[in-house]
Structure formats: structure tokens, C-alpha cells
Scaffold this motif. Structure first.
Motif, PDB file in Angstrom:
ATOM      1  N   MET A   1      -4.603 -11.800  -8.410  1.00 52.00           N
ATOM      2  CA  MET A   1      -3.383 -11.696  -9.211  1.00 52.00           C
ATOM      3  C   MET A   1      -2.823 -13.082  -9.472  1.00 52.00           C
ATOM      4  N   ASN A   2      -2.429 -13.333 -10.724  1.00 49.72           N
ATOM      5  CA  ASN A   2      -1.769 -14.601 -11.024  1.00 49.72           C
ATOM      6  C   ASN A   2      -0.262 -14.452 -10.834  1.00 49.72           C
ATOM      7  N   SER A   3       0.470 -15.562 -10.979  1.00 49.69           N
ATOM      8  CA  SER A   3       1.904 -15.548 -10.690  1.00 49.69           C
ATOM      9  C   SER A   3       2.667 -14.619 -11.633  1.00 49.69           C
ATOM     10  N   ALA A   4       2.243 -14.540 -12.889  1.00 50.39           N
ATOM     11  CA  ALA A   4       2.916 -13.657 -13.839  1.00 50.39           C
ATOM     12  C   ALA A   4       2.725 -12.198 -13.442  1.00 50.39           C
ATOM     13  N   ALA A  76      -3.449  -1.199  -5.219  1.00 51.24           N
ATOM     14  CA  ALA A  76      -2.575  -2.111  -5.947  1.00 51.24           C
ATOM     15  C   ALA A  76      -1.616  -2.827  -5.001  1.00 51.24           C
ATOM     16  N   PHE A  77      -1.019  -2.083  -4.071  1.00 49.40           N
ATOM     17  CA  PHE A  77      -0.071  -2.680  -3.128  1.00 49.40           C
ATOM     18  C   PHE A  77      -0.753  -3.731  -2.265  1.00 49.40           C
ATOM     19  N   VAL A  82      -1.616  -9.461  -0.684  1.00 52.48           N
ATOM     20  CA  VAL A  82      -2.513 -10.626  -0.567  1.00 52.48           C
ATOM     21  C   VAL A  82      -1.963 -11.781  -1.394  1.00 52.48           C
ATOM     22  N   ALA A  83      -1.522 -11.490  -2.614  1.00 48.97           N
ATOM     23  CA  ALA A  83      -0.994 -12.540  -3.488  1.00 48.97           C
ATOM     24  C   ALA A  83       0.273 -13.169  -2.928  1.00 48.97           C
ATOM     25  N   LEU A  84       1.001 -12.413  -2.111  1.00 50.91           N
ATOM     26  CA  LEU A  84       2.234 -12.936  -1.509  1.00 50.91           C
ATOM     27  C   LEU A  84       1.984 -13.638  -0.174  1.00 50.91           C
ATOM     28  N   GLY A  85       0.737 -13.667   0.274  1.00 51.66           N
ATOM     29  CA  GLY A  85       0.394 -14.409   1.479  1.00 51.66           C
ATOM     30  C   GLY A  85       0.220 -13.583   2.735  1.00 51.66           C
ATOM     31  N   THR A  89      -6.158  -5.956   5.362  1.00 50.74           N
ATOM     32  CA  THR A  89      -7.466  -5.338   5.553  1.00 50.74           C
ATOM     33  C   THR A  89      -7.398  -3.905   5.052  1.00 50.74           C
ATOM     34  N   LEU A  90      -8.346  -3.517   4.188  1.00 49.91           N
ATOM     35  CA  LEU A  90      -8.416  -2.144   3.713  1.00 49.91           C
ATOM     36  C   LEU A  90      -9.129  -1.296   4.763  1.00 49.91           C
ATOM     37  N   LEU A  91      -8.534  -0.147   5.109  1.00 47.46           N
ATOM     38  CA  LEU A  91      -9.090   0.733   6.122  1.00 47.46           C
ATOM     39  C   LEU A  91      -9.367   2.113   5.538  1.00 47.46           C
ATOM     40  N   ALA A  92     -10.490   2.676   5.928  1.00 41.15           N
ATOM     41  CA  ALA A  92     -10.849   4.026   5.498  1.00 41.15           C
ATOM     42  C   ALA A  92     -10.351   5.036   6.513  1.00 41.15           C
ATOM     43  N   ALA A  93      -9.978   6.209   6.013  1.00 46.54           N
ATOM     44  CA  ALA A  93      -9.516   7.281   6.889  1.00 46.54           C
ATOM     45  C   ALA A  93     -10.039   8.615   6.381  1.00 46.54           C
TER      46      ALA A  93
END
Length: 270
Positions: A1-4, A76-77, A82-85, A89-93
């Protein structure tokens, strides 16, 4: 994601750009996401393909001001975090169903999020009625939340003493298991098969019914299921009304959820 894109996403959920990726910031982002981005499966019944690619998710959630189901919302979240620092980690359930049976592999997508102030959290904005705040990932006792009382315990270990053969975790709400979480990190593309199954299988509850739901500002919930609009207060009291015309249904999507549609979605085969 870019800043915009980041700025547009933050405007979408009504949050100012944070200075640091702290626990307090994560809590605010999590709650505001639940309030402003609905949990919904409308694309399935509008004939739109669900694509687990970051740009497609941002186009839908931010550009089109829509919601989605777990893969889309947490996908998306997670990209925003990640873009905000934040460390993500994506986890499966696998979700618990009738008689305690577990669903398919990659049944659900949740997020493990680490903050700069030492926080380690289970974030989930894509499970419908769930916790309003992130849950402490390493805490094994009760965690009281506006959405209920939660526990994150070792799978197969009701006492929470720490034993688990595979390292999986069970997430419980009000004493009832909601889903079993794998500890291993995944990639967004790993969930494509699960998203396809839930979008197409006649045995998936997502193909059998319509839902659009979000947390309200007072901590309750509002849900539109077909033509039934349910407003649930924070104490659990429900007010149900039936919408008669297509114009009323489209108006409810627009005014209650910010979702603008050109036609009413209809369950396939109904």
C-alpha cells in the motif's frame, strides 16, 4: 500500500493517521473497522467474483466502500496494519460447526499482530459477532470484551494448562469454541481455495443466506439478512423489522451500512 491508499483507508474507517503502531492504536483501528466496514457476503449473491489480491480488496473495501467476509476484511485490514508498521502474521483457522465439528482447511482467516510497545494480539474484524477489541494472544485466562467473554486456549486443553499436541489454539466466546487457530503463518493466496469453496459450494452457509452486519456506535449490532433488519442493543435485546419493497432494502443498505447497490441481492436458487 502506498501513502495515498493508507490515507484513504484511514478516512474510510474514520481514524487519524497514527504516529506509532502501538496497542492503543490497534484497539482503535480494530473497533472503528468493525463499526464502519460491514461483515457481508453480498458479492456472492450479486454474481461478483471474490479475489484475494491486495489491490482488489482495497478497491472493494476502500474504493467501493463495501465490506466482505473474513478473507476480504482481515486481508485488507492486515495490509493496512503492515503499512502502518505493525508486525502481522496471517493465520488459518477452522470454524466449529454443528456438534462441534470443524470446518474445512482455510475455513477462516485471522491476524496475529505485534505492536511496538510489546503487544502480541489476535485481531479479527472478519468473524461477524466477535470481540470488539483485539485479544491478547498469549493470555490463557478470561478476556472480558463488549462482545462477550473470550478465552484463547491450547487446543484440546479445556483447563488452559498449556498442553497441545500440534500447537493449535481454540478461541472461545462465552465458553463455546468458535474456531481452532493454527500457529503457522500463511500467505493471503493460501486462502484462495477456502474463499472459493465458501463462495460456490451449495453446503456453505454463505451461499445459502444473505448477511450484512456491523457493530453500532453504542456497542450493539445492526444486521440486514435478506429483508429482515435486526437492531441488537448492547444488552442483547433485539428489534426486528421486515422491509417490504426493494427500495426499502436498498435504502437500508445505503443508510445503515454505507453500501450503495444498484439492485437487491437475492440468494441463488431462492
Amino acid at each position: 500500500m502506498n501513502s495515498a491508499q493508507v490515507d484513504a483507508y484511514l478516512r474510510r474507517i474514520g481514524v487519524e493517521h497514527p504516529a506509532w503502531p502501538t496497542t492503543d492504536v490497534l484497539r482503535e483501528l480494530h473497533l472503528q473497522h468493525l463499526r464502519t466496514v460491514p461483515f457481508e457476503n453480498l458479492s456472492i449473491h450479486l454474481g461478483d467474483e471474490v479475489m484475494l489480491e491486495e489491490k482488489r480488496l482495497l478497491d472493494k473495501v476502500v474504493g467501493a466502500r463495501r465490506g466482505g467476509f473474513c478473507y476480504e476484511l482481515n486481508g485488507a485490514f492486515g495490509a493496512l496494519l503492515v503499512a502502518l508498521g505493525f508486525g502481522v502474521t496471517l493465520l488459518a483457522a477452522r470454524v466449529y460447526g454443528e456438534e462441534g465439528r470443524l470446518g474445512i482447511p482455510y475455513d477462516h482467516l485471522a491476524l496475529r499482530v505485534r505492536t511496538v510497545d510489546g503487544g502480541d494480539w489476535l485481531a479479527d474484524v472478519g468473524f461477524g459477532a466477535h470481540s470488539h477489541w483485539p485479544l491478547a494472544f498469549g493470555e490463557r485466562g478470561e478476556q472480558v470484551d463488549p462482545g462477550g467473554t473470550f478465552r484463547v486456549i491450547e487446543a484440546g486443553d479445556p483447563s488452559g494448562s498449556g498442553f497441545s499436541e500440534y500447537g493449535d489454539l481454540d478461541v472461545l466466546r462465552n465458553g463455546k469454541p468458535e474456531y481452532r487457530l493454527e500457529a503457522r503463518g500463511r500467505l493471503l493466496g493460501d486462502f484462495a481455495a477456502g474463499a472459493w469453496w465458501h463462495s460456490t459450494s451449495p453446503t456453505s452457509h454463505f451461499t445459502q443466506s444473505l448477511v450484512c452486519s456491523r457493530v453500532t456506535e453504542d456497542g450493539g449490532r445492526i444486521t440486514l439478512s435478506g429483508r429482515s433488519l435486526t437492531v441488537t442493543s448492547p444488552d442483547g435485546a433485539k428489534n426486528v423489522s421486515e422491509l417490504g419493497t426493494d427500495e426499502e432494502v436498498l435504502g437500508a443498505y445505503r443508510e445503515r451500512f454505507g453500501v450503495v447497490l444498484d439492485r437487491v441481492p437475492v440468494v441463488r436458487g431462492a
